[in-house]
Design an enzyme around this catalytic site. Sequence first.
Site, PDB file in Angstrom:
ATOM      1  N   ARG A 382      39.822 107.637  65.006  1.00  0.00           N
ATOM      2  CA  ARG A 382      40.307 108.596  65.997  1.00  0.00           C
ATOM      3  C   ARG A 382      41.744 108.303  66.405  1.00  0.00           C
ATOM      4  O   ARG A 382      42.090 108.260  67.578  1.00  0.00           O
ATOM      5  CB  ARG A 382      39.416 108.608  67.235  1.00  0.00           C
ATOM      6  CG  ARG A 382      39.531 109.924  67.993  1.00  0.00           C
ATOM      7  CD  ARG A 382      38.710 109.916  69.248  1.00  0.00           C
ATOM      8  NE  ARG A 382      38.731 111.215  69.861  1.00  0.00           N
ATOM      9  CZ  ARG A 382      37.630 111.868  70.245  1.00  0.00           C
ATOM     10  NH1 ARG A 382      36.449 111.350  70.061  1.00  0.00           N
ATOM     11  NH2 ARG A 382      37.732 113.034  70.820  1.00  0.00           N
ATOM     12  N   CYS A 383      42.578 108.061  65.402  1.00  0.00           N
ATOM     13  CA  CYS A 383      44.013 107.980  65.690  1.00  0.00           C
ATOM     14  C   CYS A 383      44.706 108.339  64.404  1.00  0.00           C
ATOM     15  O   CYS A 383      44.121 108.280  63.345  1.00  0.00           O
ATOM     16  CB  CYS A 383      44.432 106.585  66.127  1.00  0.00           C
ATOM     17  SG  CYS A 383      44.550 105.407  64.777  1.00  0.00           S
ATOM     18  N   GLU A 758      43.101 112.753  69.147  1.00  0.00           N
ATOM     19  CA  GLU A 758      43.145 111.299  69.051  1.00  0.00           C
ATOM     20  C   GLU A 758      43.935 110.635  70.168  1.00  0.00           C
ATOM     21  O   GLU A 758      43.838 109.427  70.360  1.00  0.00           O
ATOM     22  CB  GLU A 758      43.704 110.944  67.683  1.00  0.00           C
ATOM     23  CG  GLU A 758      42.850 111.635  66.644  1.00  0.00           C
ATOM     24  CD  GLU A 758      43.317 111.471  65.228  1.00  0.00           C
ATOM     25  OE1 GLU A 758      42.497 111.449  64.335  1.00  0.00           O
ATOM     26  OE2 GLU A 758      44.531 111.347  65.035  1.00  0.00           O
TER      27      GLU A 758
END
Lengths: 804, 284
Positions: A382-383, A758
């Site tokens: 999630r980035c 994100e």
Amino acid sequence: MKDFDDREERVGKLKGLGCARKRVEDARFTQGKGNYVDDVKLPGMLFGDFVRSPYAHARIKSIDATAALELPGVIAVLTAEDLKPLNLHWMPTLAGDKQMVLADGKVLFQGQEVAFVVAEDRYIAADAIELVEVDYEDLPVIVDPFEALTTDVVLREDLDTSEPGAHGPRKHHNHIFLWEEGDKTATEQAIESSEVVAEEMVYYHRTHPCPLETCGCVASMDKVNGKLTLWGTFQAPHVVRTVASLLSGIAEHDIRVISPDIGGGFGNKVGVYPGYVCAIVASIVTGKPVKWIEDRMDNLMATAFARDYWMKGRISATKEGKITGLHCHVTADHGAFDACADPTKFPAGFFHICTGSYDIPVAYVGVDGVYTNKAPGGVAYRCSFRVTEAAYFIERMIEVLAIELNMDAAELRRINFIRADQFPYHSALGWEYDSGDYHTAWDKALAAVDYEGLRKEQAERVEAFKRGETRTLLGIGLTHFTEIVGAGPVKNCDILGMGMFDSCEIRIHPTGSATARLGTISQGQGHATTFGQILASEIGISSDNITIEEGDTDTAPYGLGTYGSRSTPVAGAAAAMAGRKIRAKAQMIAAYLLEVHDGDLEWDIDRFVVKGAPDRFKTMTEIAYAAYNQAIPGLEPGLEAVSYYDPPNMTYPFGAYICVMEIDVDTGEHKIRQFYALDDCGTRINPMVIEGQVHGGLTEALAIAMGQEIAYDDLGNCKTGTLMDFFLPTAVETPHYTTDHTETPSPHHPIGAKGVGESPNVGGVPAFSNAVHDAFRAFGLRQSHMPHDHWRVWKIAHDLGLHG
Amino acid sequence: MIPSAFEYHRPADVASAVKLLAELGDDARVLAGGHSLIPMMKLRMAELEHLVDLQAVAELKAISVEDGTVSLGAMVTQHDLIDSEELFRAAPILRETALQIADPQVRYMGTIGGNVANGDPGNDMPGLMQCLGATYVLEGPEGRREVAARDFYEAAYMTDRADDEILVQVRFAATTGGYAYEKQKRKIGDYATAAAAVLIEAEGGTVTRASIAMTNVSDTPVWSEAAADALTGTTCDDAALQAAVDAMLADIDPQEDNRGPIEFKRHLAGVILQRAIARAFQRA
């Protein structure tokens, strides 16, 4: 006033940009009517399961599958020997390395795939994997990346150190690459000549995205027509199709890849796993569909982890706090194979966004990638690629510098923010930040939490603690992060040679509704809701009348998929551009129908109106019908458009997060009293979806900062292979979040949107971690590694002498 | 995460269940709520030929409070313990403890009998039963016998119960005075990092009787008589608290795991016990 009301009503009906439209996907999800990979059931389908290595490093002396094959219902047991003739016992990774599909002579991490059992159902397969006898001879295990670079133990005997790797020379047999960015000499000079220097090792521990749905696939080879259909948990179905074609030799048009509903990805479902390859081979060999579905332990132990960066930083400043330079060296633990999911030219992803939100004149980053006896991976959890590591690094270094300067950390940030008038801003490490207004966001955030009041309360708490009146400390965790998302410009971003554009195809139907297909794939982000809203505002058709489809390579246009918050910046832009092509043709049709020149028309929400004659107009519904029911001179029939969008730049969302945390010094427990999250993601498409994304991302950030980790013992045993030990927060552990926003559109994106999915993970982790550190700042804490679970927080207090 | 194949039996009464166990021997295990055994089977750490499910044995679901004695059938769930007003009046520490076990879904299934009979040092009820001075009733081919909870646990997963016996009932005296069950865990669903069960009776501010047991800080629950003795006759002042903690620390033997190192666990056990004593004394 009537006109105004009418316009308001028409805008409302569109449910376009800015509308808090309910998610159209949720009707099926909340009724348990989703269609996930494990819901795919085909006649005669077989089930595959892996024999996995109990050892982290061992030679395989023999594999005996006799007993397994004798079990009724077992069809086959595949080993590396069986895959060798097909040259599929190894496969290329996204990072330019190769990895074993099935153990070829040795195993390099616990949980590695050793043999693939194919049986009539999953119960028989589970029994059969117990019957495969593997004789191992254990080898010395290396779990420490620093030790890996000095030891004589060779992990990757298949590689020749004298040959350069995918990213240049390798300086040791366990070394993968050294990747550098920035001016090293100038940075070192700037730091050495500075008045104040702060130095710290910042570790961002190994963790795992742990989506609720584990990875899996169903491969079905139709031997009659020669077509392979592959259903799977793929965040990038088109790339999987290309890779499957290149690996198997099956022509790409004979492969259909379908990503059905996906139960969360968070980067875990970007890579290609041995299970996919084995299922395909098994289907080709048996002529039957073969399903492979991981269980939770398989997922946590063997599929792609995230982070595991040891970041050694030096940051310098004037006595007044103006930063003069930043130096960072990373020792990056990649595990047994370099299976990092990054654009090809960036083996450390976009880690060089690590100058963050600050105007730092000179900087240098060097990243050494290292092999260890741990699971491979290195995905963006999630980035955007390695951005959360970068954000954590700079936000910790800022705090450490504030301690060194004896200065308030909020003020130190303010002094060093890139000013609004400096955008587009060129960072010392080569990025061009598109837009931002950090001071405004920061002041809004500090005012919202009454920052000065909090600091006063904190000081009083410290005094009360010293007087023995309380055993609870107060931490104020600050973060101002800058994300870099929307990979990316094809000129410098590709995955396995595929440029990172994305696509949208729109078909307007005669009655004025539409179907749009995109190259991305939702895993819970709500694309069917938000992409419809982008299109509604572009083409004047209500989002309720637009179906969004993704994930089937036979129908959707080629795209690079969904990860790195790239869907809105890239595919969302493609949708807007395709919508504009629709509108351009619609304008010509309207001009013909209204018997005026194109230029005499203007767009008005859902129609073209003759300038100066507001009663003369054609709505999109009328135009759509005309496109199909009459011959218009000079125009082809129909109303369709395709756009492939190559973004000119990344987008740079940012945000200001503040976490107020109470810490029990005696037990190490924490309580989050307040969490304020201000996000600036440019133009806001759906505020409700944004809020949901922020809540989810912050909860993952909470998990990572406060307890979630993939930990190994000295023998390379994974100690966190179940959800008993791997922290996945429930509603009980999740605090209340207060969300807020500013809106600074991206100047280069068609609708000004930047992406948000994100941001909360990127900004949340340092906010939680800084709160823990800040609580102990008055007692001399500089740095303590995450995760901040009970015993580690207790240890901070203990080491500071707070237990008397 | 798939168990090996097994035969499933569902007897309707205790006698049939005991008979089945006798017939099937070592290859059979009794299934209560299943929240410990089933995961072990899925991990294939327990491979059993036969499961004897007690769900249909109605007589094991009885709750009674008579003449100051609480009797709980082995199949009474954690949810039942929380739900019963009668039990709350008789021994309020039961509800306080049960509410700290796992989550509602688990508590609807998990049973008192399974919790105390399994011998998992992480389970909360064994420590509580030692604190309460409970008696376990076991039934086997030779009939019924009784064992004190304080004598039942030998080592992790090793108890006084013979393979052919079923733990059918838990019995203890209703409580008076103050009580507290204090538990620290990493998250919902986790076992205790350390937990303390404390009962205190006091007169005029002086402790007349106390009982103290600790959970998950040794390979069995630890009933610390010395810790209780350290409180008796005191006003629960700081010195008495410290003496109780020191006595308890002499009785426990925590091991390092993902919840933390030994040093932390010992310190935490002390903190948890102090808090439990303070709360129980306040209620006494």
